[in-house]
Scaffold this motif. Structure first.
Motif, PDB file in Angstrom:
ATOM      1  N   ASP A 159      -9.332 -32.980 -14.928  1.00 59.99           N
ATOM      2  CA  ASP A 159      -8.257 -33.027 -13.938  1.00 59.99           C
ATOM      3  C   ASP A 159      -8.678 -33.724 -12.651  1.00 59.99           C
ATOM      4  O   ASP A 159      -8.014 -33.605 -11.630  1.00 59.99           O
ATOM      5  N   GLY A 160      -9.833 -34.401 -12.687  1.00 62.67           N
ATOM      6  CA  GLY A 160     -10.287 -35.144 -11.520  1.00 62.67           C
ATOM      7  C   GLY A 160     -11.059 -34.318 -10.505  1.00 62.67           C
ATOM      8  O   GLY A 160     -11.278 -34.752  -9.379  1.00 62.67           O
ATOM      9  N   GLY A 161     -11.459 -33.112 -10.888  1.00 64.01           N
ATOM     10  CA  GLY A 161     -12.184 -32.246  -9.968  1.00 64.01           C
ATOM     11  C   GLY A 161     -13.616 -32.018 -10.398  1.00 64.01           C
ATOM     12  O   GLY A 161     -14.070 -32.523 -11.421  1.00 64.01           O
ATOM     13  N   ASP A 162     -14.317 -31.234  -9.606  1.00 62.66           N
ATOM     14  CA  ASP A 162     -15.699 -30.891  -9.924  1.00 62.66           C
ATOM     15  C   ASP A 162     -16.085 -29.664  -9.110  1.00 62.66           C
ATOM     16  O   ASP A 162     -15.335 -29.215  -8.232  1.00 62.66           O
ATOM     17  N   VAL A 163     -17.257 -29.133  -9.406  1.00 63.97           N
ATOM     18  CA  VAL A 163     -17.773 -27.973  -8.686  1.00 63.97           C
ATOM     19  C   VAL A 163     -19.255 -28.189  -8.428  1.00 63.97           C
ATOM     20  O   VAL A 163     -19.960 -28.731  -9.270  1.00 63.97           O
ATOM     21  N   GLU A 164     -19.697 -27.799  -7.233  1.00 61.67           N
ATOM     22  CA  GLU A 164     -21.105 -27.887  -6.872  1.00 61.67           C
ATOM     23  C   GLU A 164     -21.605 -26.487  -6.536  1.00 61.67           C
ATOM     24  O   GLU A 164     -20.932 -25.739  -5.815  1.00 61.67           O
ATOM     25  N   PHE A 165     -22.768 -26.125  -7.042  1.00 59.66           N
ATOM     26  CA  PHE A 165     -23.403 -24.859  -6.680  1.00 59.66           C
ATOM     27  C   PHE A 165     -23.928 -24.985  -5.252  1.00 59.66           C
ATOM     28  O   PHE A 165     -24.569 -25.973  -4.904  1.00 59.66           O
ATOM     29  N   VAL A 166     -23.648 -23.984  -4.408  1.00 59.94           N
ATOM     30  CA  VAL A 166     -24.141 -23.979  -3.034  1.00 59.94           C
ATOM     31  C   VAL A 166     -25.272 -22.966  -2.899  1.00 59.94           C
ATOM     32  O   VAL A 166     -26.375 -23.302  -2.500  1.00 59.94           O
ATOM     33  N   VAL A 218     -19.749 -21.764  -4.114  1.00 58.78           N
ATOM     34  CA  VAL A 218     -19.594 -23.089  -4.704  1.00 58.78           C
ATOM     35  C   VAL A 218     -18.761 -23.950  -3.770  1.00 58.78           C
ATOM     36  O   VAL A 218     -18.122 -23.447  -2.835  1.00 58.78           O
ATOM     37  N   LYS A 219     -18.770 -25.238  -4.043  1.00 55.34           N
ATOM     38  CA  LYS A 219     -17.897 -26.166  -3.334  1.00 55.34           C
ATOM     39  C   LYS A 219     -17.072 -26.896  -4.373  1.00 55.34           C
ATOM     40  O   LYS A 219     -17.614 -27.597  -5.219  1.00 55.34           O
ATOM     41  N   CYS A 229      -9.963 -30.768  -7.197  1.00 51.61           N
ATOM     42  CA  CYS A 229     -10.015 -29.310  -7.025  1.00 51.61           C
ATOM     43  C   CYS A 229     -10.041 -28.901  -5.554  1.00 51.61           C
ATOM     44  O   CYS A 229      -9.588 -27.820  -5.200  1.00 51.61           O
ATOM     45  N   ALA A 230     -10.556 -29.771  -4.696  1.00 48.70           N
ATOM     46  CA  ALA A 230     -10.685 -29.439  -3.274  1.00 48.70           C
ATOM     47  C   ALA A 230      -9.330 -29.222  -2.613  1.00 48.70           C
ATOM     48  O   ALA A 230      -9.212 -28.405  -1.698  1.00 48.70           O
ATOM     49  N   ALA A 231      -8.309 -29.937  -3.070  1.00 46.20           N
ATOM     50  CA  ALA A 231      -6.992 -29.839  -2.452  1.00 46.20           C
ATOM     51  C   ALA A 231      -5.945 -29.239  -3.390  1.00 46.20           C
ATOM     52  O   ALA A 231      -4.760 -29.244  -3.080  1.00 46.20           O
ATOM     53  N   CYS A 232      -6.386 -28.711  -4.511  1.00 45.12           N
ATOM     54  CA  CYS A 232      -5.458 -28.205  -5.525  1.00 45.12           C
ATOM     55  C   CYS A 232      -4.755 -26.935  -5.058  1.00 45.12           C
ATOM     56  O   CYS A 232      -5.361 -26.058  -4.445  1.00 45.12           O
ATOM     57  N   LEU A 233      -3.489 -26.835  -5.389  1.00 46.35           N
ATOM     58  CA  LEU A 233      -2.707 -25.661  -5.014  1.00 46.35           C
ATOM     59  C   LEU A 233      -3.097 -24.412  -5.796  1.00 46.35           C
ATOM     60  O   LEU A 233      -2.837 -23.301  -5.342  1.00 46.35           O
ATOM     61  N   ILE A 234      -3.702 -24.582  -6.973  1.00 41.15           N
ATOM     62  CA  ILE A 234      -4.114 -23.418  -7.760  1.00 41.15           C
ATOM     63  C   ILE A 234      -5.632 -23.190  -7.683  1.00 41.15           C
ATOM     64  O   ILE A 234      -6.243 -22.637  -8.576  1.00 41.15           O
ATOM     65  N   GLN A 235      -6.212 -23.610  -6.566  1.00 44.28           N
ATOM     66  CA  GLN A 235      -7.646 -23.462  -6.338  1.00 44.28           C
ATOM     67  C   GLN A 235      -8.094 -22.006  -6.487  1.00 44.28           C
ATOM     68  O   GLN A 235      -9.123 -21.730  -7.095  1.00 44.28           O
ATOM     69  N   ASP A 236      -7.329 -21.058  -5.948  1.00 41.96           N
ATOM     70  CA  ASP A 236      -7.693 -19.643  -6.058  1.00 41.96           C
ATOM     71  C   ASP A 236      -7.711 -19.189  -7.511  1.00 41.96           C
ATOM     72  O   ASP A 236      -8.564 -18.398  -7.912  1.00 41.96           O
ATOM     73  N   GLU A 293     -16.138 -24.611   2.136  1.00 35.48           N
ATOM     74  CA  GLU A 293     -15.748 -25.947   2.577  1.00 35.48           C
ATOM     75  C   GLU A 293     -16.788 -26.441   3.560  1.00 35.48           C
ATOM     76  O   GLU A 293     -16.979 -25.859   4.616  1.00 35.48           O
ATOM     77  N   ILE A 294     -17.507 -27.486   3.149  1.00 32.05           N
ATOM     78  CA  ILE A 294     -18.598 -28.013   3.977  1.00 32.05           C
ATOM     79  C   ILE A 294     -18.177 -29.308   4.618  1.00 32.05           C
ATOM     80  O   ILE A 294     -17.538 -30.122   4.040  1.00 32.05           O
TER      81      ILE A 294
END
Length: 80
Positions: free
Chosen positions: A25-32, A41-42, A47-54, A79-80
């Motif tokens: 879906d064009g997103g990703d996740v980074e371990f913080v 995570v970031k 995914c950063a601007a997705c409405l269903i992020q939660d 959010e960094i």
């Protein structure tokens, strides 16, 4: 202390297993970091601007990690 590093490695492996679904879906996740039973995570890309992020955090990331590492109490997007 050694156990904590094993938990971190396991968390990173689980995030890697989820990553292809986020990438589709064009997103990703980074371990913080992992601290006090919380995984930080970031979410990036779409995914950063997705409405269903939660929903992604709770039903995707948290549920997947919690299934393998029961002591995890939450996943928080930073959010960094």
């Amino acid at each position: 202390m050694e156990k904590e590093y094993n938990v971190i490695d396991h968390i990173k492996e689980l995030l890697d297993s989820i990553r292809p679904y986020l990438n589709m879906d064009g997103g990703d996740v980074e371990f913080v970091k992992y601290e006090d039973k919380i995984v930080y995570v970031k979410l990036t890309g779409a995914c950063a601007a997705c409405l269903i992020q939660d929903d992604t955090l709770k039903n995707g990331l948290y549920e997947t990690i919690k299934a393998d590492i029961p002591e995890i109490e939450g996943v928080v997007n930073v959010e960094i």
